[in-house]
Write an enzyme that holds these catalytic residues in place. Structure first.
Site, PDB file in Angstrom:
ATOM      1  N   CYS A  14       0.870  -1.186   0.000  1.00  0.00           N
ATOM      2  CA  CYS A  14       0.000   0.000   0.000  1.00  0.00           C
ATOM      3  C   CYS A  14       0.904   1.232   0.000  1.00  0.00           C
ATOM      4  O   CYS A  14       2.078   1.134  -0.354  1.00  0.00           O
ATOM      5  CB  CYS A  14      -0.989  -0.030   1.172  1.00  0.00           C
ATOM      6  SG  CYS A  14      -0.224  -0.008   2.807  1.00  0.00           S
ATOM      7  N   ASN A  17       2.347   1.515   4.277  1.00  0.00           N
ATOM      8  CA  ASN A  17       2.672   0.259   4.978  1.00  0.00           C
ATOM      9  C   ASN A  17       2.465   0.379   6.490  1.00  0.00           C
ATOM     10  O   ASN A  17       3.207  -0.196   7.282  1.00  0.00           O
ATOM     11  CB  ASN A  17       4.100  -0.197   4.642  1.00  0.00           C
ATOM     12  CG  ASN A  17       4.449  -1.611   5.106  1.00  0.00           C
ATOM     13  OD1 ASN A  17       5.596  -1.893   5.449  1.00  0.00           O
ATOM     14  ND2 ASN A  17       3.492  -2.513   5.136  1.00  0.00           N
ATOM     15  N   CYS A  19      -1.234   0.850   7.527  1.00  0.00           N
ATOM     16  CA  CYS A  19      -2.658   0.545   7.761  1.00  0.00           C
ATOM     17  C   CYS A  19      -3.103  -0.718   7.020  1.00  0.00           C
ATOM     18  O   CYS A  19      -3.368  -1.744   7.637  1.00  0.00           O
ATOM     19  CB  CYS A  19      -3.546   1.707   7.318  1.00  0.00           C
ATOM     20  SG  CYS A  19      -3.303   3.223   8.257  1.00  0.00           S
ATOM     21  N   ARG A  20      -3.199  -0.626   5.689  1.00  0.00           N
ATOM     22  CA  ARG A  20      -3.829  -1.707   4.925  1.00  0.00           C
ATOM     23  C   ARG A  20      -2.934  -2.917   4.697  1.00  0.00           C
ATOM     24  O   ARG A  20      -3.332  -4.055   4.954  1.00  0.00           O
ATOM     25  CB  ARG A  20      -4.333  -1.160   3.579  1.00  0.00           C
ATOM     26  CG  ARG A  20      -5.443  -0.143   3.724  1.00  0.00           C
ATOM     27  CD  ARG A  20      -5.677   0.612   2.429  1.00  0.00           C
ATOM     28  NE  ARG A  20      -4.510   1.432   2.088  1.00  0.00           N
ATOM     29  CZ  ARG A  20      -4.314   2.044   0.927  1.00  0.00           C
ATOM     30  NH1 ARG A  20      -5.217   1.921  -0.024  1.00  0.00           N
ATOM     31  NH2 ARG A  20      -3.236   2.766   0.718  1.00  0.00           N
ATOM     32  N   SER A  21      -1.728  -2.690   4.174  1.00  0.00           N
ATOM     33  CA  SER A  21      -0.892  -3.860   3.852  1.00  0.00           C
ATOM     34  C   SER A  21      -0.425  -4.627   5.093  1.00  0.00           C
ATOM     35  O   SER A  21      -0.296  -5.853   5.016  1.00  0.00           O
ATOM     36  CB  SER A  21       0.281  -3.498   2.931  1.00  0.00           C
ATOM     37  OG  SER A  21       1.137  -2.541   3.498  1.00  0.00           O
ATOM     38  N   ASP A 124      -8.501   3.721   1.893  1.00  0.00           N
ATOM     39  CA  ASP A 124      -7.418   3.972   2.833  1.00  0.00           C
ATOM     40  C   ASP A 124      -7.969   4.482   4.168  1.00  0.00           C
ATOM     41  O   ASP A 124      -8.389   5.635   4.265  1.00  0.00           O
ATOM     42  CB  ASP A 124      -6.452   4.997   2.246  1.00  0.00           C
ATOM     43  CG  ASP A 124      -5.132   5.006   3.001  1.00  0.00           C
ATOM     44  OD1 ASP A 124      -5.128   4.535   4.164  1.00  0.00           O
ATOM     45  OD2 ASP A 124      -4.135   5.467   2.454  1.00  0.00           O
TER      46      ASP A 124
HETATM   47  P1  4NP Z   1      -1.670   2.863   4.180  1.00  0.00           P
HETATM   48  O1  4NP Z   1      -2.238   4.242   4.735  1.00  0.00           O
HETATM   49  O2  4NP Z   1      -1.202   3.133   2.768  1.00  0.00           O
HETATM   50  O3  4NP Z   1      -2.864   1.964   4.217  1.00  0.00           O
HETATM   51  O4  4NP Z   1      -0.572   2.457   5.115  1.00  0.00           O
HETATM   52  C1  4NP Z   1      -1.508   5.447   4.725  1.00  0.00           C
HETATM   53  C2  4NP Z   1      -0.657   5.734   5.751  1.00  0.00           C
HETATM   54  C3  4NP Z   1       0.008   6.939   5.767  1.00  0.00           C
HETATM   55  C4  4NP Z   1      -0.160   7.847   4.746  1.00  0.00           C
HETATM   56  C5  4NP Z   1      -1.005   7.544   3.712  1.00  0.00           C
HETATM   57  C6  4NP Z   1      -1.678   6.328   3.702  1.00  0.00           C
HETATM   58  N1  4NP Z   1       0.500   9.103   4.764  1.00  0.00           N
HETATM   59  O5  4NP Z   1       0.223   9.936   3.904  1.00  0.00           O
HETATM   60  O6  4NP Z   1       1.334   9.342   5.645  1.00  0.00           O
END
Ligand code: 4NP
Length: 157
Positions: A14, A17, A19-21, A124
């Site tokens: 994702c 890295n 939240c989702r992955s 997300d």
């Molecule tokens: P992820 O979520 O891609 O599911 O881990 C996010 C975590 C942090 C950010 C964006 C998405 N960020 O912009 O910091």
């Protein structure tokens, strides 16, 4: 599983890295172990913005509610070693997929193409206020990851 001579890996990717992955990795690792499939699950981000950080609190919490521990994981960006042909790469949304292709990755799967989701992005939850939405995201990831692993198991991937 890492000690196998010819390891195979499913790498979920994702953006951050955190939240989702990490959820996909935890769900996959648990399911692979349950099914006795000697593949490793791993996860990474298209960015290194959160490198070294554990998964976000809500991801840890929703996983724990489903009996899965992910607090030990640490964020990392994808790297050249992830281009190993024995690694199956699964992007959590279409932007992640496009970013991976731009970074030279080929044969990347989209998680939402599995589990009957018709190519949907996994939303997300980082941008959701509070805990709401994590249950929905968890459920989607679980359904898709299980279906992906069924296809790995029956040899179609
Ligand atoms: P992820 O979520 O891609 O599911 O881990 C996010 C975590 C942090 C950010 C964006 C998405 N960020 O912009 O910091």
């Amino acid at each position: 599983m890492k000690s196998q001579a010819n390891p195979k890996k499913i790498l979920f990717v994702c953006l951050g890295n955190i939240c989702r992955s990490p959820l996909a990795e935890g769900i996959a690792q648990t399911y692979l172990e349950k099914k006795g499939i000697a593949w490793e699950a791993d996860s990474a981000g298209t960015s290194g913005w959160h490198e070294g950080e554990p998964p976000c609190e809500n991801a840890i919490k929703i996983a724990k509610m489903h009996g899965i521990e992910i607090a030990h994981q640490h964020s990392r960006p994808v790297n050249e070693a992830d281009k190993d042909i024995r690694t199956r790469i699964v992007a959590l949304d279409r932007k992640n997929l496009a970013d991976l292709k731009a970074q030279g990755f080929s044969n990347v799967h989209l998680l939402g193409d599995f589990g009957g989701f018709g190519g949907e992005d996994v939303p997300d939850p980082y941008y959701f206020p509070g805990f709401e939405g994590f249950e929905k995201v968890y459920s989607m990831i679980e359904t898709c990851v299980h279906d992906f692993i069924e296809k790995v198991e029956n040899g179609s991937l």
